[in-house]
Design an enzyme around this catalytic site. Structure first.
Site, mmCIF file in Angstrom:
data_model
loop_
_atom_site.group_PDB
_atom_site.id
_atom_site.type_symbol
_atom_site.label_atom_id
_atom_site.label_comp_id
_atom_site.label_asym_id
_atom_site.label_seq_id
_atom_site.Cartn_x
_atom_site.Cartn_y
_atom_site.Cartn_z
ATOM 1 N N TYR A 266 114.399 47.417 -84.994
ATOM 2 C CA TYR A 266 115.203 48.601 -84.687
ATOM 3 C C TYR A 266 114.323 49.721 -84.135
ATOM 4 O O TYR A 266 114.629 50.328 -83.099
ATOM 5 C CB TYR A 266 115.926 49.069 -85.948
ATOM 6 C CG TYR A 266 116.604 50.406 -85.810
ATOM 7 C CD1 TYR A 266 117.824 50.525 -85.154
ATOM 8 C CD2 TYR A 266 116.030 51.560 -86.330
ATOM 9 C CE1 TYR A 266 118.456 51.759 -85.023
ATOM 10 C CE2 TYR A 266 116.650 52.794 -86.212
ATOM 11 C CZ TYR A 266 117.853 52.889 -85.564
ATOM 12 O OH TYR A 266 118.470 54.110 -85.433
ATOM 13 N N SER B 258 115.225 58.083 -82.878
ATOM 14 C CA SER B 258 115.207 57.962 -84.334
ATOM 15 C C SER B 258 113.820 58.194 -84.908
ATOM 16 O O SER B 258 112.806 57.842 -84.287
ATOM 17 C CB SER B 258 115.679 56.557 -84.730
ATOM 18 O OG SER B 258 115.422 56.286 -86.094
ATOM 19 N N GLU C 255 112.651 56.468 -87.134
ATOM 20 C CA GLU C 255 112.074 55.147 -87.372
ATOM 21 C C GLU C 255 111.063 54.770 -86.288
ATOM 22 O O GLU C 255 110.271 53.843 -86.469
ATOM 23 C CB GLU C 255 113.175 54.086 -87.443
ATOM 24 C CG GLU C 255 114.001 54.135 -88.714
ATOM 25 C CD GLU C 255 113.243 53.611 -89.934
ATOM 26 O OE1 GLU C 255 112.368 52.732 -89.778
ATOM 27 O OE2 GLU C 255 113.538 54.076 -91.050
#
Length: 328
Positions: free
Chosen positions: A151, A127, A129
């Site tokens: 996360y 990801s 992120e």
């Protein structure tokens, strides 16, 4: 007929990927958590050609059973606790599923493949992120990872574990570093769907305001249907590797609001949107934008759906859904 096994098949990406693989003639299998998972019926209705197996990313033995029964040529690990805000409230669960779950899946594939570690090709859903507090822009495969949420930290663990298994055991294990990708199948808790559904409901008189957090955060938003094609292309390469998948364009949450509300005939949304500090992240990720040059050059991949077309698609789907719900 090639065979694929997808974890997280009940999510947005899993449904689009299963559609793509079925269209390519694959025998598609999915892992679903729990016998009574309400999303199991969703998959059966939408994808009657998919065979489902009960499994849990926190339970290695269940993953081994799914692999034994499906006997896949390709494994796509899309399963995760994927809502960033939730990861702050449930950091341990997020770590167990989104982080250690990758290790369980890699180990299950390694054991299943036996003496031929490259026999089963593995895809890990990494990801954007992971970049978090970005150190350079745009972000590419060699950009330093600096995650800013449980996360993101969990995704970094899974990403590096995938590289480790590739380099240590000779597995054909690739990671797709996917930037934000959306669709009408996106969960309503995600900001894009939250905005498009609210715009539809406000236009229909079913809702009076939209409460938001940071309107200045900027993201690289693409269409999930385009991005799952990149996943498949990675596993068709002779050598496994990691790839950023992104549009290269960035838009703010304000831009998202502009496009969504214009689509329903509202040019000025300022009186309809209220900011609430409760919706701000403890550690904000201000701007993400990806450099997908490697995916374009090696995979021949490029996005087809632009930002405005994507938002319009989502608003129209939400208008149709809300009209149906209001009439039922």
């Amino acid at each position: 007929m090639p065979t694929a096994l997808i974890t997280g098949i009940t999510g947005q990406d899993g449904l689009y990927l299963a559609d793509l693989l079925l269209a390519k003639g694959y025998d598609v299998h999915g892992v679903v958590r729990g016998q009574n998972n309400p999303k199991r019926e969703l998959v059966r209705r939408r994808l009657p050609g998919v065979r489902l197996h009960t499994g849990d990313l926190t339970d290695l033995s269940s993953l081994m059973r799914a692999l034994r029964d499906a006997r896949p040529d390709e494994v796509y690990n899309l399963g995760a606790v994927s809502f960033v805000a939730y990861s702050w409230d449930n950091a341990h669960v997020t770590t167990d599923v989104t982080g250690k779950g990758v290790l369980n899946m890699l180990e299950a594939v390694r054991l299943h493949a036996g003496d031929d570690p490259g026999r089963v090709r593995f895809y890990q859903a990494s990801s954007s992120e992971m970049f978090g507090k970005v150190q350079e822009s745009p972000q590419h495969e060699r950009t330093l990872l600096w995650p800013r949420s449980p996360y993101g930290v969990s995704k970094v663990f899974g990403h590096h574990m995938t590289i480790n298994y590739r380099e240590s055991y000779g597995m054909h294990a690739s990671s797709g570093i996917l930037f934000n990708h959306e669709s009408p199948l996106r969960g309503p808790e995600f900001v894009t769907r939250k905005v498009t559904r609210a715009a539809a409901r406000i236009a229909l008189g079913l809702q009076h305001e939209l409460v938001m957090g940071n309107l200045d955060a900027r993201r690289d938003w693409g269409f999930a249907g385009d991005y799952v094609e990149a996943m498949w292309l990675m596993l068709q390469q002779p050598v496994a590797d990691d790839y950023v998948v992104a549009t290269g364009d960035t838009h703010s949450v304000r831009d998202l609001l502009d496009v969504a509300f214009r689509r329903v005939g509202i040019d000025d949304w300022s009186a309809l949107v209220r900011q609430d500090p409760a919706y701000l992240r403890p550690a904000e990720v201000d701007a993400l934008v990806g450099d997908a040059s490697k995916a374009r050059e090696v995979l021949g991949w490029r996005p087809r759906v632009g930002f405005e077309e994507l938002v319009a698609m989502m608003v129209e789907a939400d208008l149709a859904e809300q009209k149906h719900l209001a009439g039922s």
